[in-house]
Design a protein around this motif. Structure first.
Motif, PDB file in Angstrom:
ATOM      1  N   ALA A  51       0.806  -1.316   0.127  1.00 53.33           N
ATOM      2  CA  ALA A  51       0.003   0.045  -0.072  1.00 53.33           C
ATOM      3  C   ALA A  51       0.912   1.370  -0.030  1.00 53.33           C
ATOM      4  O   ALA A  51       2.043   1.291   0.472  1.00 53.33           O
ATOM      5  CB  ALA A  51      -0.989  -0.187   1.374  1.00 53.33           C
ATOM      6  N   GLN A  52       0.447   2.177  -0.617  1.00 51.41           N
ATOM      7  CA  GLN A  52       1.308   3.478  -0.677  1.00 51.41           C
ATOM      8  C   GLN A  52       1.277   4.394   0.588  1.00 51.41           C
ATOM      9  O   GLN A  52       0.173   4.239   1.424  1.00 51.41           O
ATOM     10  CB  GLN A  52       0.575   4.351  -1.853  1.00 51.41           C
ATOM     11  CG  GLN A  52      -0.753   4.919  -1.951  1.00 51.41           C
ATOM     12  CD  GLN A  52      -1.798   3.669  -2.385  1.00 51.41           C
ATOM     13  OE1 GLN A  52      -1.355   2.544  -2.419  1.00 51.41           O
ATOM     14  NE2 GLN A  52      -3.020   4.164  -2.497  1.00 51.41           N
ATOM     15  N   CYS A  88       9.040  15.952   1.384  1.00 57.00           N
ATOM     16  CA  CYS A  88       8.106  14.723   1.151  1.00 57.00           C
ATOM     17  C   CYS A  88       8.543  13.509   0.860  1.00 57.00           C
ATOM     18  O   CYS A  88       9.313  13.619  -0.207  1.00 57.00           O
ATOM     19  CB  CYS A  88       6.792  15.268   0.153  1.00 57.00           C
ATOM     20  SG  CYS A  88       5.643  13.901  -0.292  1.00 57.00           S
ATOM     21  N   ASN A  89       8.256  12.204   1.556  1.00 58.06           N
ATOM     22  CA  ASN A  89       8.751  11.075   1.094  1.00 58.06           C
ATOM     23  C   ASN A  89       7.615   9.991   0.726  1.00 58.06           C
ATOM     24  O   ASN A  89       6.699  10.250   1.545  1.00 58.06           O
ATOM     25  CB  ASN A  89       9.663  10.488   2.220  1.00 58.06           C
ATOM     26  CG  ASN A  89      11.089  11.274   2.178  1.00 58.06           C
ATOM     27  OD1 ASN A  89      11.062  12.101   3.012  1.00 58.06           O
ATOM     28  ND2 ASN A  89      11.886  11.022   1.512  1.00 58.06           N
ATOM     29  N   TYR A  90       7.725   9.375  -0.012  1.00 59.17           N
ATOM     30  CA  TYR A  90       6.492   8.394  -0.574  1.00 59.17           C
ATOM     31  C   TYR A  90       6.973   6.930  -0.807  1.00 59.17           C
ATOM     32  O   TYR A  90       7.925   6.755  -0.575  1.00 59.17           O
ATOM     33  CB  TYR A  90       5.838   8.891  -1.692  1.00 59.17           C
ATOM     34  CG  TYR A  90       6.820   8.641  -3.088  1.00 59.17           C
ATOM     35  CD1 TYR A  90       7.640   9.637  -3.465  1.00 59.17           C
ATOM     36  CD2 TYR A  90       6.761   7.422  -3.666  1.00 59.17           C
ATOM     37  CE1 TYR A  90       8.467   9.263  -4.452  1.00 59.17           C
ATOM     38  CE2 TYR A  90       7.488   7.102  -4.962  1.00 59.17           C
ATOM     39  CZ  TYR A  90       8.432   8.226  -5.169  1.00 59.17           C
ATOM     40  OH  TYR A  90       9.294   8.039  -6.345  1.00 59.17           O
ATOM     41  N   GLY A 102      -0.798   9.650  -5.676  1.00 61.71           N
ATOM     42  CA  GLY A 102      -2.137   8.987  -6.394  1.00 61.71           C
ATOM     43  C   GLY A 102      -1.947   8.001  -7.083  1.00 61.71           C
ATOM     44  O   GLY A 102      -1.018   7.489  -7.731  1.00 61.71           O
ATOM     45  N   THR A 103      -2.888   6.970  -6.922  1.00 59.73           N
ATOM     46  CA  THR A 103      -2.981   5.737  -7.631  1.00 59.73           C
ATOM     47  C   THR A 103      -3.919   5.661  -8.823  1.00 59.73           C
ATOM     48  O   THR A 103      -5.230   5.789  -8.270  1.00 59.73           O
ATOM     49  CB  THR A 103      -3.215   4.366  -6.732  1.00 59.73           C
ATOM     50  OG1 THR A 103      -4.393   4.701  -6.128  1.00 59.73           O
ATOM     51  CG2 THR A 103      -2.089   4.320  -5.560  1.00 59.73           C
ATOM     52  N   LEU A 132      -6.267   9.488  -3.964  1.00 56.63           N
ATOM     53  CA  LEU A 132      -5.168  10.239  -3.121  1.00 56.63           C
ATOM     54  C   LEU A 132      -4.757   9.547  -1.793  1.00 56.63           C
ATOM     55  O   LEU A 132      -5.818   9.527  -0.938  1.00 56.63           O
ATOM     56  CB  LEU A 132      -5.368  11.746  -3.287  1.00 56.63           C
ATOM     57  CG  LEU A 132      -5.700  12.273  -4.398  1.00 56.63           C
ATOM     58  CD1 LEU A 132      -5.728  13.878  -4.462  1.00 56.63           C
ATOM     59  CD2 LEU A 132      -4.134  11.920  -5.445  1.00 56.63           C
ATOM     60  N   THR A 133      -3.401   9.401  -1.553  1.00 58.39           N
ATOM     61  CA  THR A 133      -3.151   9.315  -0.156  1.00 58.39           C
ATOM     62  C   THR A 133      -2.348  10.325   0.295  1.00 58.39           C
ATOM     63  O   THR A 133      -1.234  10.584  -0.419  1.00 58.39           O
ATOM     64  CB  THR A 133      -2.387   7.871  -0.203  1.00 58.39           C
ATOM     65  OG1 THR A 133      -3.111   6.802  -0.417  1.00 58.39           O
ATOM     66  CG2 THR A 133      -1.715   7.700   1.480  1.00 58.39           C
ATOM     67  N   PHE A 134      -2.801  10.941   1.456  1.00 55.72           N
ATOM     68  CA  PHE A 134      -2.144  12.318   1.818  1.00 55.72           C
ATOM     69  C   PHE A 134      -0.957  11.993   3.039  1.00 55.72           C
ATOM     70  O   PHE A 134      -1.131  11.118   3.848  1.00 55.72           O
ATOM     71  CB  PHE A 134      -3.067  13.174   2.416  1.00 55.72           C
ATOM     72  CG  PHE A 134      -3.954  13.823   1.213  1.00 55.72           C
ATOM     73  CD1 PHE A 134      -5.007  13.277   0.704  1.00 55.72           C
ATOM     74  CD2 PHE A 134      -3.450  15.182   0.874  1.00 55.72           C
ATOM     75  CE1 PHE A 134      -5.748  13.798  -0.382  1.00 55.72           C
ATOM     76  CE2 PHE A 134      -4.206  15.731  -0.327  1.00 55.72           C
ATOM     77  CZ  PHE A 134      -5.296  15.141  -0.644  1.00 55.72           C
ATOM     78  N   GLY A 135       0.089  12.821   3.137  1.00 54.51           N
ATOM     79  CA  GLY A 135       0.548  12.981   4.407  1.00 54.51           C
ATOM     80  C   GLY A 135       0.000  13.730   5.327  1.00 54.51           C
ATOM     81  O   GLY A 135      -1.144  14.199   5.077  1.00 54.51           O
TER      82      GLY A 135
END
Lengths: 117, 115
Positions: free
Chosen positions: B1-2, B23-25, B94-95, B103-106
């Motif tokens: 998962a992201q 920002c790190n992803y 974003g996936t 969207l997955t946010f920090g």
């Protein structure tokens, strides 16, 4: 060109009640996504609607449900409200899966602030 | 998962100084990356986005971000900060698939600007 609109702006409910939030997408958009933003946190994805169907869902219980209408507007319903449901609920609209990733950008409304007492 | 990590919860800079928000992803495939800004009590405004191509992306309000695959980073920069830049900044991954873009946010970085 109207952007994403949401109603109401603020809402106060008590535990156990049910609530409905509304969203109208940006002109030309057919996909609506809902996010929950608790105080001091980043938004969390609830679900996404396209062609009046739920296409993706985040890690939220079945108490959270939604609907999309033929005019692409959408509702978010939350049943049996808990204190922890207090948050800013954000709606975002986009061109959807047909647009492709380079243009499938989400534009957000101002949000509905829900307070559960 | 992201996932997305924004290591700095608060940052304070002087007006006119330069700014870099980190920002790190984490995502297994090619990421689609975004920076949004949120003023108090408001929704999110898109600053810029990266999908492919040039790793240095220009956005609105004089912001830019650089995608570094080797470091899994997408840091936001501005050469000279204005008082009106004070806000909360969110990085997101974003996936995008046949079901659309999620969207997955920090957790966000709150920027304060000193006069």
């Amino acid at each position: 060109d109207a952007g994403v609109t949401q109603s109401p702006t603020h809402l106060i409910k008590t535990r156990g009640q049910q609530v409905t939030l509304r969203c109208s997408p940006k002109s030309g958009h057919d996909t609506v996504s809902w996010y929950q933003q608790a105080l001091g946190q980043g938004p969390q994805f609830i679900f996404q609607y396209y062609e009046e169907e739920e296409r993706q869902r985040g890690n939220f219980p079945d108490r959270f449900s939604g609907h999309q209408f033929p005019n692409y507007s959408s509702e978010l319903n939350v049943n049996a409200l808990l204190l922890g449901d207090s948050a800013l609920y954000l709606c975002a609209s986009s061109l959807g899966p047909i647009a492709g990733p380079s243009t499938d950008t989400q534009y957000f409304g101002p949000g509905t602030r829900l307070t559960v007492l | 998962a992201q996932s997305v990590t924004q290591p700095d919860i608060h940052i304070t800079v002087s007006e006119g100084a330069s700014l870099e928000l980190r920002c790190n992803y984490s995502y297994g495939a090619t990421p689609y990356l975004f920076w949004y800004v949120q003023s108090p009590g408001q929704g999110l405004q898109l600053l810029l986005k990266y999908f492919s191509g040039d790793t240095l992306v220009q956005g609105i309000k004089g912001f830019e971000a650089e995608f570094k695959r080797s470091q899994s980073s997408f840091n936001l920069r501005k050469p000279s900060v204005h008082w009106s830049d004070a806000a909360e900044y969110f990085c997101a991954v974003g996936t995008s698939n046949n079901a659309g873009n999620m969207l997955t946010f920090g957790g966000g970085t709150r920027l304060m600007v000193k006069p």
